[in-house]
Design an enzyme around this catalytic site. Structure first.
Site, short mmCIF file in Angstrom:
data_model
loop_
_atom_site.label_atom_id
_atom_site.label_comp_id
_atom_site.label_asym_id
_atom_site.label_seq_id
_atom_site.Cartn_x
_atom_site.Cartn_y
_atom_site.Cartn_z
N THR A 828 0.82 -1.22 0.00
CA THR A 828 0.00 0.00 0.00
C THR A 828 0.85 1.26 0.00
O THR A 828 0.37 2.31 -0.44
CB THR A 828 -0.94 0.00 1.21
OG1 THR A 828 -0.15 -0.10 2.42
CG2 THR A 828 -1.91 -1.16 1.15
N CYS A 829 2.07 1.19 0.50
CA CYS A 829 2.93 2.39 0.51
C CYS A 829 3.38 2.77 -0.89
O CYS A 829 3.73 3.93 -1.13
CB CYS A 829 4.15 2.17 1.40
SG CYS A 829 3.75 1.76 3.10
#
Length: 861
Positions: A828-829
């Site tokens: 997700t980063c």
């Protein structure tokens, strides 16, 4: 009489580790939920984490503090209570000066056990102890005398003089003020030989004076002989000091001598005493010094400064005229130039002022050269911008015609600093439909267009023609002028956030099961300015590292919890509108105002860090945040029945209907009916045709504020602590909703267009199967897939082209990783999904569906 003016001690960083504590039960049967409060010199306290049910809490938390060697640190251990105010378990204080004295001025991983006391029944009992570790300070204790109760150093009297054993008085400060009543001769005797003789004789029987600090130090100066001494009258034939019991007469003269008249151990001879100012060289008149100041050099070659206005001396160079030295809330020194109304961190010496002057002259010279360079052409470089060839004639005042890089003409309004595509001379005339009958278009002094309805004698900024917006469309399907306007506003807001960001990060550690309560505890115990630091979210029990993705998921899930109507803090607007508004019955929770303050901080953090939340508020609520006036039409979206009633009253004759209406209203909250008067004695004033407009206005305003004024104020106070509400003044309520909630509709074509691939290509069969799967599922599953990969199901205004990652914009990425038996994984980063090379489309659908619907939590590779 002399006056002490020694420098203040400098601030230093001290790292305090709250290791653990051992508390006495004192007869209590229930274990507390302890946390520790640490405050320095009565500033707002820092707090540790709340631990559950223990008498021996172990925190191991580190705090970096700005302290002076004279700071006092107060420690309080409190018991956190859910339904009442927190209870004191024990407290203690730590005097840094005495502790530094024992440690020779150094704290290097120094362990200290602090005893805690507790007042019970008028007597203090031992409440336990707390273990501390101090690290980071290194000061010279020889230059830090102890302070007594009146705030002066030991060995100094309140007026700044040191008492000698023989009853005489020696100066205790390098800068002292002369006594009133000095004679004219003394006033003009700066550095006179007589003054030097008296000072020498007074110190003849004293030991070597301690060496003074260097001129640049900010620590308190030790007791050294003063450059200005208050002396008894000296006869022309005597050069010895008066007796110890000789009274000081009112006719005492004051002379200015060097700050180091008695630095050396050996007293000067009589000849040296009679020399001019004991070896001080004559003063130099520096043009950069303020009026009345003079620079001198003592016999040791050290420069000092004489203020002839107050007859004082100082080691520090005086600031130029119009400058002021200040200290901010964090103890950092800065300088204010009242001449140009600017601030700087640099001390304004002659070099800095000379550089500033040279820079200003260079800018003026460069501006003149650029003007001459632009005027060297006989005809304009771009014929389309030539005003003389423009068939529409001159532009209005303060307007300018320009051309962008794509050769598109736009117009600049210098008065309100805005740009637009439309020509102000033809605005409202060309490519626009005619206004309805009775309407007129006008402009405010700032050039903003508004419309006048002569039928109802009202004005509005809303175009009454309705229909689709005019003008060329931008890349996001809206007119370019609106897109440009909102993107400019958003860029200005992001610039304000980035220019006020603080270094370091804020660590928030919590569990998914108790996310609401733990987030509330940790955010409310932090200082508001700490919430502007980079967030680092830790989900306990998970190994994920937060480079932005965990923070996005935390904002999304916590907003879903915080704004849940089941907590009775918010409610849906009505049965058909699921936007949220404050619940008037929230007072059923005694701490509801504290929770609204927390929610205000949380919403401000989401805007500041550029994250999206799950649910949005009603448009009237956003208008309250923007401090805009609410209108009757705003009621339609939140209470259609109430709105229709007000419209009926407005359009019908209430006197003919025989309605008995008063300027009051009833409101029921938690089974209790309250009567609210819309104006003083409103329950006795009938509503008539003459005053019904006032009644409708008052009733509408009351409907918006009904039972939620305290909650709204707490929310806005919490929001304003993190982000000043003035930063939102450029936005309207719909733009604010778009910033906070993002775009909900997922455009698959835009998604595919702005996707990159690693170890796959656009023609790979797994990639083609992936996009086939995305197009076949419904919008709800698409948003869940988007949340699985990016941490949020909302999109920025620019769509997938402006997805944000750990270091700025980061596009959606599909990477080939693993074996066909693996499940897809997301980062997700970095907005990346690891898609294994599946053998069939059915296998890809099965694995992706399982990953989207059953996966929760983070881990490390």
């Amino acid at each position: 009489m002399s006056q002490e003016s020694s420098s203040e001690p400098t601030y230093a960083q001290l790292q305090v580790t709250i290791s653990k504590a051992n508390l006495n039960s004192n007869g209590s049967f229930f274990k507390p939920d302890p946390y520790l409060e640490l405050s320095v010199d009565n500033i707002p306290p820092r707090k540790t984490e709340v631990l559950k049910k223990t008498w021996t809490p172990v925190w191991e938390e580190h705090f970096t503090l700005l302290v002076t060697p004279y700071s006092k640190m107060d420690f309080k251990i409190m018991n956190h209570c859910q339904l009442r105010s927190d209870q004191l378990l024990g407290q203690g204080s730590l005097d840094l000066h005495s502790l530094l004295k024992k440690q020779s001025g150094k704290f290097k991983s120094y362990c200290h056990k602090l005893m805690l006391k507790l007042e019970t029944k008028g007597s203090a009992v031992t409440a336990g102890h707390v273990d501390l570790v101090l690290d980071g300070m290194d000061v010279n204790m020889a230059r830090l005398p102890s302070r007594v109760s009146n705030g002066t150093s030991n060995g100094l009297t309140p007026n700044g003089t040191a008492r000698q054993n023989d009853g005489g008085v020696a100066s205790g400060s390098p800068t002292t003020q002369s006594s009133a009543g000095s004679s004219a001769a003394g006033a003009s005797g700066v550095g006179s030989p007589a003054a030097g003789a008296v000072n020498t004789s007074q110190n003849r029987n004293k030991g070597p004076a301690p060496p003074p600090p260097r001129p640049h130090t900010r620590l308190p100066l030790p007791a050294i002989p003063s450059p200005i001494s208050t002396n008894t009258p000296v006869s022309s034939t005597s050069s010895t000091a008066p007796a110890a019991n000789t009274p000081i007469t009112p006719a005492a003269t004051t002379t200015v001598a060097s700050p180091s008249d008695s630095v050396t151990g050996a007293p000067p001879s009589a000849d040296a005493a009679s020399s001019e100012a004991q070896g001080t060289t004559p003063g130099t008149q520096d043009s950069s010094l303020p009026s009345g100041w003079e620079q001198r050099v003592d016999r040791h070659g050290r420069a000092y400064y004489v203020d002839h206005s107050t007859r004082t001396t100082s080691w520090d160079r005086p600031l130029p005229s119009g400058w002021e030295r200040r200290t901010d809330a964090r103890g950092r020194i800065y300088y204010v130039d009242h001449n140009t109304r600017t601030t700087t961190w640099q001390c304004p010496n002659s070099v800095v002022l000379n550089n500033i002057q040279n820079y200003q002259q260079w800018r003026q010279h460069r501006a003149a050269q650029q003007e001459q360079f632009q005027q060297r052409y006989l005809i304009p470089q771009n014929p389309s911008l030539n005003v003389e060839n423009d068939p529409l004639g001159q532009l209005p005042e303060h307007w300018e015609k320009r051309m962008d890089a794509n050769n598109r003409v736009y117009f600049v309004n210098h008065k309100n600093r805005t740009t637009q595509w439309e020509d102000p001379r033809t605005q409202g005339i060309i490519q626009e439909d005619p206004l309805p009958e009775g309407w007129e278009m006008r402009y405010t002094p700032d050039g903003v267009r508004y419309f006048v309805d002569h039928n109802t004698r009202s004005t509005t900024f809303q175009d009454p023609r309705g229909g689709p917006a005019k003008g060329p469309k931008g890349s996001f399907g809206v007119p370019i002028q609106y897109e440009r306007s909102f993107r400019w506003k958003l860029g200005q807001f992001r610039y304000l956030c980035e220019s006020n960001v603080l270094v370091g990060h804020v660590k928030i550690s919590l569990s998914r099961e108790n996310m609401f309560e733990e987030s509330f505890q940790q955010i409310m115990r932090l200082q508001p300015f700490d919430l502007r630091r980079r967030l680092y979210i830790i989900f306990r029990g998970e190994e994920g590292l937060d480079y932005g993705g965990l923070a996005r998921e935390w904002f999304f899930h916590l907003s879903h919890e915080v704004l849940n109507p089941m907590y009775c803090l918010f409610e849906y607007a009505n049965n058909k509108n699921y936007s949220l508004q404050i619940n008037p019955a929230s007072s059923i929770n005694p701490d509801h105002l504290m929770y609204f303050r927390f929610i205000g901080r949380f919403i401000a953090m989401a805007l500041y860090h550029g994250k999206f939340i799950d649910s949005g508020f009603t448009l009237p609520f956003y208008k309250r945040m923007l401090n805009k006036k609410l209108a009757l039409s705003d009621l339609e979206s939140i209470d259609p029945e109430f709105y229709n009633s007000m419209i009926w009253v407005k359009e019908n004759n209430i006197e003919e209907c025989g309605l008995e209406m008063f300027f009051s209203a009833d409101f029921e909250v938690l089974g209790k009916i309250d009567t609210h008067e819309l104006k003083p004695d409103g329950d006795k004033i009938n509503v008539t045709e003459e005053n019904k407009e006032e009644y409708i206005d008052l009733m509408s305003n009351w409907r918006f504020k009904r039972g939620v004024e305290e909650q709204t104020k707490a929310f806005l106070d919490g929001f304003n602590e993190v982000i000043p509400l003035d930063w939102l003044q450029y936005f309207d309520e719909r733009e604010l909703e778009l910033m906070l909630c993002g775009m909900q509709e997922v455009d698959v074509d835009d998604w595919e267009k702005y996707t990159i691939y690693r170890h796959y290509t656009r023609t790979s069969k797994q990639v083609q199967w992936f996009w086939k799967f995305v197009r076949e599922i419904d919008n709800e599953k698409r948003t869940r897939l988007l949340q699985f990969v990016t941490g949020t199901c909302r999109l920025p205004v620019g769509g997938f082209a402006e997805l944000m990652g750990s270091n700025g914009p980061q596009r959606f990425c599909i990477e080939k990783v693993g074996k066909e038996t693996w499940l897809p994984r997301s980062h997700t980063c970095f907005n990346r999904i690891d898609l294994p090379p599946y053998k069939s489309y059915e296998q890809l659908v099965e694995k992706l569906t399982l990953a989207i619907e059953e996966t929760e939590g983070f881990g490390n590779e």
